[in-house]
Write a protein that holds these residues in place. Sequence first.
Motif, PDB file in Angstrom:
ATOM      1  N   MET A 109       6.275  22.936  11.942  1.00  0.00           N
ATOM      2  CA  MET A 109       7.031  24.110  12.377  1.00  0.00           C
ATOM      3  C   MET A 109       8.504  23.791  12.214  1.00  0.00           C
ATOM      4  O   MET A 109       8.925  22.665  12.408  1.00  0.00           O
ATOM      5  CB  MET A 109       6.736  24.422  13.846  1.00  0.00           C
ATOM      6  N   GLY A 110       9.285  24.753  11.855  1.00  0.00           N
ATOM      7  CA  GLY A 110      10.701  24.518  11.657  1.00  0.00           C
ATOM      8  C   GLY A 110      11.036  23.987  10.277  1.00  0.00           C
ATOM      9  O   GLY A 110      12.176  23.673   9.987  1.00  0.00           O
ATOM     10  N   GLY A 111      10.017  23.845   9.428  1.00  0.00           N
ATOM     11  CA  GLY A 111      10.253  23.473   8.046  1.00  0.00           C
ATOM     12  C   GLY A 111      10.378  21.993   7.754  1.00  0.00           C
ATOM     13  O   GLY A 111      10.792  21.614   6.665  1.00  0.00           O
ATOM     14  N   GLU A 112      10.026  21.134   8.711  1.00  0.00           N
ATOM     15  CA  GLU A 112      10.111  19.697   8.459  1.00  0.00           C
ATOM     16  C   GLU A 112       9.016  19.238   7.505  1.00  0.00           C
ATOM     17  O   GLU A 112       7.887  19.708   7.567  1.00  0.00           O
ATOM     18  CB  GLU A 112       9.991  18.915   9.767  1.00  0.00           C
ATOM     19  N   ASP A 113       9.380  18.289   6.660  1.00  0.00           N
ATOM     20  CA  ASP A 113       8.423  17.716   5.711  1.00  0.00           C
ATOM     21  C   ASP A 113       7.623  16.590   6.369  1.00  0.00           C
ATOM     22  O   ASP A 113       8.038  16.012   7.380  1.00  0.00           O
ATOM     23  CB  ASP A 113       9.150  17.122   4.492  1.00  0.00           C
ATOM     24  N   ALA A 114       6.500  16.265   5.747  1.00  0.00           N
ATOM     25  CA  ALA A 114       5.663  15.146   6.191  1.00  0.00           C
ATOM     26  C   ALA A 114       5.388  14.232   5.010  1.00  0.00           C
ATOM     27  O   ALA A 114       5.339  14.683   3.859  1.00  0.00           O
ATOM     28  CB  ALA A 114       4.336  15.659   6.749  1.00  0.00           C
ATOM     29  N   PHE A 115       5.220  12.949   5.309  1.00  0.00           N
ATOM     30  CA  PHE A 115       4.671  12.019   4.341  1.00  0.00           C
ATOM     31  C   PHE A 115       3.174  11.957   4.559  1.00  0.00           C
ATOM     32  O   PHE A 115       2.711  11.938   5.701  1.00  0.00           O
ATOM     33  CB  PHE A 115       5.225  10.600   4.523  1.00  0.00           C
ATOM     34  N   ARG A 116       2.414  11.931   3.482  1.00  0.00           N
ATOM     35  CA  ARG A 116       0.986  11.631   3.575  1.00  0.00           C
ATOM     36  C   ARG A 116       0.864  10.127   3.374  1.00  0.00           C
ATOM     37  O   ARG A 116       1.408   9.572   2.423  1.00  0.00           O
ATOM     38  CB  ARG A 116       0.179  12.373   2.523  1.00  0.00           C
ATOM     39  N   MET A 117       0.163   9.478   4.308  1.00  0.00           N
ATOM     40  CA  MET A 117      -0.011   8.027   4.240  1.00  0.00           C
ATOM     41  C   MET A 117      -1.499   7.716   4.140  1.00  0.00           C
ATOM     42  O   MET A 117      -2.324   8.375   4.767  1.00  0.00           O
ATOM     43  CB  MET A 117       0.634   7.354   5.444  1.00  0.00           C
ATOM     44  N   TYR A 118      -1.812   6.700   3.350  1.00  0.00           N
ATOM     45  CA  TYR A 118      -3.191   6.380   2.992  1.00  0.00           C
ATOM     46  C   TYR A 118      -3.417   4.882   3.141  1.00  0.00           C
ATOM     47  O   TYR A 118      -2.536   4.083   2.807  1.00  0.00           O
ATOM     48  CB  TYR A 118      -3.417   6.801   1.539  1.00  0.00           C
ATOM     49  N   ALA A 119      -4.600   4.502   3.599  1.00  0.00           N
ATOM     50  CA  ALA A 119      -4.966   3.090   3.654  1.00  0.00           C
ATOM     51  C   ALA A 119      -6.436   2.919   3.311  1.00  0.00           C
ATOM     52  O   ALA A 119      -7.283   3.712   3.737  1.00  0.00           O
ATOM     53  CB  ALA A 119      -4.695   2.500   5.023  1.00  0.00           C
ATOM     54  N   ASN A 120      -6.706   1.886   2.559  1.00  0.00           N
ATOM     55  CA  ASN A 120      -8.073   1.425   2.345  1.00  0.00           C
ATOM     56  C   ASN A 120      -8.384   0.542   3.547  1.00  0.00           C
ATOM     57  O   ASN A 120      -7.743  -0.492   3.744  1.00  0.00           O
ATOM     58  CB  ASN A 120      -8.150   0.633   1.042  1.00  0.00           C
ATOM     59  N   LEU A 121      -9.361   0.923   4.367  1.00  0.00           N
ATOM     60  CA  LEU A 121      -9.608   0.208   5.613  1.00  0.00           C
ATOM     61  C   LEU A 121     -10.088  -1.217   5.388  1.00  0.00           C
ATOM     62  O   LEU A 121      -9.955  -2.066   6.273  1.00  0.00           O
ATOM     63  CB  LEU A 121     -10.571   0.987   6.506  1.00  0.00           C
ATOM     64  N   GLY A 122     -10.620  -1.506   4.210  1.00  0.00           N
ATOM     65  CA  GLY A 122     -11.013  -2.863   3.881  1.00  0.00           C
ATOM     66  C   GLY A 122      -9.817  -3.765   3.629  1.00  0.00           C
ATOM     67  O   GLY A 122      -9.944  -4.984   3.607  1.00  0.00           O
ATOM     68  N   GLU A 123      -8.654  -3.172   3.431  1.00  0.00           N
ATOM     69  CA  GLU A 123      -7.431  -3.942   3.156  1.00  0.00           C
ATOM     70  C   GLU A 123      -6.420  -3.877   4.295  1.00  0.00           C
ATOM     71  O   GLU A 123      -5.282  -4.310   4.138  1.00  0.00           O
ATOM     72  CB  GLU A 123      -6.767  -3.406   1.878  1.00  0.00           C
ATOM     73  N   ILE A 124      -6.852  -3.353   5.440  1.00  0.00           N
ATOM     74  CA  ILE A 124      -5.950  -3.239   6.591  1.00  0.00           C
ATOM     75  C   ILE A 124      -5.474  -4.636   6.999  1.00  0.00           C
ATOM     76  O   ILE A 124      -6.242  -5.590   6.990  1.00  0.00           O
ATOM     77  CB  ILE A 124      -6.666  -2.536   7.764  1.00  0.00           C
ATOM     78  N   ASN A 125      -4.221  -4.722   7.370  1.00  0.00           N
ATOM     79  CA  ASN A 125      -3.622  -5.988   7.780  1.00  0.00           C
ATOM     80  C   ASN A 125      -4.180  -6.415   9.138  1.00  0.00           C
ATOM     81  O   ASN A 125      -3.656  -6.057  10.182  1.00  0.00           O
ATOM     82  CB  ASN A 125      -2.096  -5.839   7.849  1.00  0.00           C
ATOM     83  N   ALA A 126      -5.267  -7.205   9.101  1.00  0.00           N
ATOM     84  CA  ALA A 126      -5.946  -7.630  10.326  1.00  0.00           C
ATOM     85  C   ALA A 126      -5.032  -8.487  11.201  1.00  0.00           C
ATOM     86  O   ALA A 126      -5.159  -8.480  12.421  1.00  0.00           O
ATOM     87  CB  ALA A 126      -7.216  -8.393   9.988  1.00  0.00           C
ATOM     88  N   ASN A 127      -4.094  -9.208  10.599  1.00  0.00           N
ATOM     89  CA  ASN A 127      -3.180 -10.023  11.383  1.00  0.00           C
ATOM     90  C   ASN A 127      -2.259  -9.166  12.237  1.00  0.00           C
ATOM     91  O   ASN A 127      -1.785  -9.598  13.282  1.00  0.00           O
ATOM     92  CB  ASN A 127      -2.333 -10.924  10.473  1.00  0.00           C
ATOM     93  N   TYR A 128      -1.992  -7.955  11.785  1.00  0.00           N
ATOM     94  CA  TYR A 128      -1.120  -7.075  12.548  1.00  0.00           C
ATOM     95  C   TYR A 128      -1.861  -6.464  13.727  1.00  0.00           C
ATOM     96  O   TYR A 128      -1.289  -6.174  14.749  1.00  0.00           O
ATOM     97  CB  TYR A 128      -0.512  -5.989  11.659  1.00  0.00           C
ATOM     98  N   ILE A 129      -3.164  -6.253  13.549  1.00  0.00           N
ATOM     99  CA  ILE A 129      -3.971  -5.694  14.626  1.00  0.00           C
ATOM    100  C   ILE A 129      -4.025  -6.694  15.749  1.00  0.00           C
ATOM    101  O   ILE A 129      -3.797  -6.451  16.860  1.00  0.00           O
ATOM    102  CB  ILE A 129      -5.384  -5.321  14.148  1.00  0.00           C
TER     103      ILE A 129
END
Length: 158
Positions: free
Chosen positions: A138-158
Amino acid sequence: MGTSAEIIFRRMLIDDIQDVAEMDEICFGDDSWSEYFFACELLDKNSEYIVGEIEDRVVACSGIKFYPEGAYGMTIAVLPEIQGRGIGKKLLAEIIERAKKRGAKVMIFEVRVNNDSAIHIYKKFGFKIVGRIKDYYMGGEDAFRMYANLGEINANYI
């Protein structure tokens, strides 16, 4: 609410809808969802919503919708007064694990292009910006679409 209190994640219940809708209004203003929307999402077998509680108070919420082999992040919200404590990171880790358990191989989110803290967290987990959606909010703001392959998720960050 103490600063050292532990956050507990659990599946969202019908009884949580009013609290979650009020929190969503605080976090997202005109882009917030109605109680009716949350109720419909809870009834959808392809959706899962969780809340984070501190001292029996709902302070965070996230929802994901499942489709064949993937998960779509519907929302992540953390009350502004407790942001900066790592709760968003823990919440994202929680929904990623839940998505993996349901067989999701990939996950997609949209995020405001000016939401630097959320974009930073997503990138740390391994999400990549794959597109920009004009006038998404609403208000015309843009969004980024973000994508991740869950097999490549940074487990160290979790």
